[in-house]
Write a protein that holds these residues in place. Structure first.
Motif, mmCIF file in Angstrom:
data_model
loop_
_atom_site.group_PDB
_atom_site.id
_atom_site.type_symbol
_atom_site.label_atom_id
_atom_site.label_comp_id
_atom_site.label_asym_id
_atom_site.label_seq_id
_atom_site.Cartn_x
_atom_site.Cartn_y
_atom_site.Cartn_z
ATOM 1 N N ARG A 16 44.694 25.717 9.471
ATOM 2 C CA ARG A 16 45.631 25.902 10.567
ATOM 3 C C ARG A 16 45.931 27.390 10.700
ATOM 4 O O ARG A 16 46.121 28.087 9.704
ATOM 5 N N THR A 17 45.948 27.838 11.943
ATOM 6 C CA THR A 17 46.340 29.209 12.238
ATOM 7 C C THR A 17 47.532 29.140 13.171
ATOM 8 O O THR A 17 47.453 28.571 14.257
ATOM 9 N N TRP A 18 48.637 29.688 12.696
ATOM 10 C CA TRP A 18 49.882 29.678 13.444
ATOM 11 C C TRP A 18 50.389 31.106 13.613
ATOM 12 O O TRP A 18 50.004 32.006 12.868
ATOM 13 N N LYS A 19 51.284 31.271 14.549
ATOM 14 C CA LYS A 19 52.005 32.536 14.676
ATOM 15 C C LYS A 19 53.316 32.332 13.927
ATOM 16 O O LYS A 19 54.190 31.602 14.389
ATOM 17 N N VAL A 20 53.429 32.931 12.764
ATOM 18 C CA VAL A 20 54.602 32.755 11.905
ATOM 19 C C VAL A 20 55.394 34.055 11.897
ATOM 20 O O VAL A 20 54.876 35.097 11.495
ATOM 21 N N ASN A 21 56.617 33.980 12.391
ATOM 22 C CA ASN A 21 57.472 35.161 12.481
ATOM 23 C C ASN A 21 56.772 36.313 13.187
ATOM 24 O O ASN A 21 56.882 37.472 12.805
ATOM 25 N N ILE A 85 55.963 29.454 14.736
ATOM 26 C CA ILE A 85 56.954 29.038 13.748
ATOM 27 C C ILE A 85 57.817 30.249 13.430
ATOM 28 O O ILE A 85 57.295 31.327 13.154
ATOM 29 N N MET A 86 59.137 30.047 13.470
ATOM 30 C CA MET A 86 60.042 31.107 13.045
ATOM 31 C C MET A 86 60.893 30.578 11.906
ATOM 32 O O MET A 86 61.474 29.506 11.994
ATOM 33 N N THR A 87 60.918 31.359 10.830
ATOM 34 C CA THR A 87 61.775 31.053 9.694
ATOM 35 C C THR A 87 62.922 32.062 9.692
ATOM 36 O O THR A 87 62.935 33.004 10.487
ATOM 37 N N VAL A 88 63.836 31.889 8.779
ATOM 38 C CA VAL A 88 64.976 32.802 8.701
ATOM 39 C C VAL A 88 64.513 34.245 8.462
ATOM 40 O O VAL A 88 65.164 35.189 8.921
ATOM 41 N N GLU A 89 63.381 34.427 7.800
ATOM 42 C CA GLU A 89 62.862 35.783 7.595
ATOM 43 C C GLU A 89 62.488 36.452 8.913
ATOM 44 O O GLU A 89 62.518 37.677 9.023
ATOM 45 N N GLY A 90 62.127 35.660 9.913
ATOM 46 C CA GLY A 90 61.736 36.209 11.204
ATOM 47 C C GLY A 90 62.909 36.683 12.049
ATOM 48 O O GLY A 90 62.715 37.434 13.014
ATOM 49 N N LEU A 91 64.110 36.273 11.704
ATOM 50 C CA LEU A 91 65.274 36.668 12.505
ATOM 51 C C LEU A 91 65.502 38.170 12.493
ATOM 52 O O LEU A 91 65.947 38.741 13.483
ATOM 53 N N GLU A 92 65.210 38.813 11.384
ATOM 54 C CA GLU A 92 65.441 40.258 11.301
ATOM 55 C C GLU A 92 64.562 41.044 12.277
ATOM 56 O O GLU A 92 64.847 42.195 12.563
ATOM 57 N N LYS A 93 63.533 40.406 12.777
ATOM 58 C CA LYS A 93 62.637 41.062 13.739
ATOM 59 C C LYS A 93 63.166 40.982 15.166
ATOM 60 O O LYS A 93 62.580 41.561 16.070
ATOM 61 N N THR A 94 64.252 40.229 15.369
ATOM 62 C CA THR A 94 64.815 40.085 16.707
ATOM 63 C C THR A 94 66.230 40.652 16.729
ATOM 64 O O THR A 94 66.985 40.501 15.752
ATOM 65 N N GLU A 95 66.593 41.284 17.823
ATOM 66 C CA GLU A 95 67.942 41.844 17.922
ATOM 67 C C GLU A 95 68.999 40.745 17.845
ATOM 68 O O GLU A 95 69.994 40.873 17.129
ATOM 69 N N ASN A 96 68.785 39.655 18.564
ATOM 70 C CA ASN A 96 69.751 38.558 18.544
ATOM 71 C C ASN A 96 69.862 37.916 17.163
ATOM 72 O O ASN A 96 70.942 37.486 16.764
ATOM 73 N N GLY A 97 68.773 37.863 16.438
ATOM 74 C CA GLY A 97 68.807 37.316 15.084
ATOM 75 C C GLY A 97 69.624 38.183 14.147
ATOM 76 O O GLY A 97 70.415 37.678 13.348
ATOM 77 N N ARG A 98 69.459 39.483 14.251
ATOM 78 C CA ARG A 98 70.262 40.402 13.427
ATOM 79 C C ARG A 98 71.744 40.290 13.785
ATOM 80 O O ARG A 98 72.602 40.245 12.905
ATOM 81 N N LEU A 99 72.054 40.240 15.086
ATOM 82 C CA LEU A 99 73.446 40.103 15.508
ATOM 83 C C LEU A 99 74.057 38.804 14.993
ATOM 84 O O LEU A 99 75.215 38.776 14.570
ATOM 85 N N LEU A 100 73.297 37.747 15.021
ATOM 86 C CA LEU A 100 73.779 36.451 14.554
ATOM 87 C C LEU A 100 74.063 36.498 13.051
ATOM 88 O O LEU A 100 75.108 36.023 12.592
#
Length: 165
Positions: A16-21, A85-100
């Motif tokens: 399987r090849t996915w886009k992860v974070n 797929i986005m995990t909690v580690e991927g949130l730091e890559k988004t502005e809204n994730g960091r704000l949250l």
């Protein structure tokens, strides 16, 4: 009674090849292996937690094509190639994730931290589809997530706070 033994050819895997974070990741896995295990063990994304292992606590929530799912119940072989797929580690890559994440800290919505990855992923999914939810919508979005330490009011306050930034 004799039990059949599994030979090398009985342990088939699928690629399987996915886009992860945000990054393309390929894995060779037994199709029935849980997505949670693939994320934690194969891809070393250990921020996603296993709480109950039965889909009742939400600690293992990740986003699959933008929708929150409990990864302990999802067979990785059922996640199609190209899925995001986005995990909690991927949130730091988004502005809204960091704000949250900052809002959770600011409002005291994180204590032991065990449920927080799943809570934050559910919060992020909610704010992505509804940037200004009311309290009832925030509570509904977290209905599948259990928290034993913080209490839900602090989490509601954190999501509301993030929505106003």
């Amino acid at each position: 009674m004799d039990f059949p033994t599994l030979g090398k050819n009985d342990m088939k895997t699928v690629r399987r090849t996915w886009k992860v974070n945000g990054e393309s990741r390929s894995v060779d896995i037994p199709p029935a292996r849980r997505l949670l295990d693939v994320l934690r063990l194969d891809l070393k994304l250990t921020g996603t937690k296993e709480g109950c292992g039965e889909g009742e606590c939400g600690a293992c929530t990740v986003l699959l094509d933008g929708q929150p799912v409990v990864s302990c119940l999802m067979a990785a072989g059922h996640v199609p190639d190209g899925a995001e797929i986005m995990t909690v580690e991927g949130l730091e890559k988004t502005e809204n994730g960091r704000l949250l994440q900052e809002a959770y800290v600011e409002k005291g919505a994180a204590q032991c931290g065990f449920c927080i990855p799943g809570m934050i992923m559910s919060s992020y999914a909610l704010l992505t589809r509804n940037p200004h939810p009311d309290e009832a919508q925030i509570r509904e979005a977290h209905a599948g997530n259990l928290c034993r330490c913080t209490g839900y009011q602090k989490i509601v306050e954190a999501v509301d706070y993030a929505a106003t930034k």
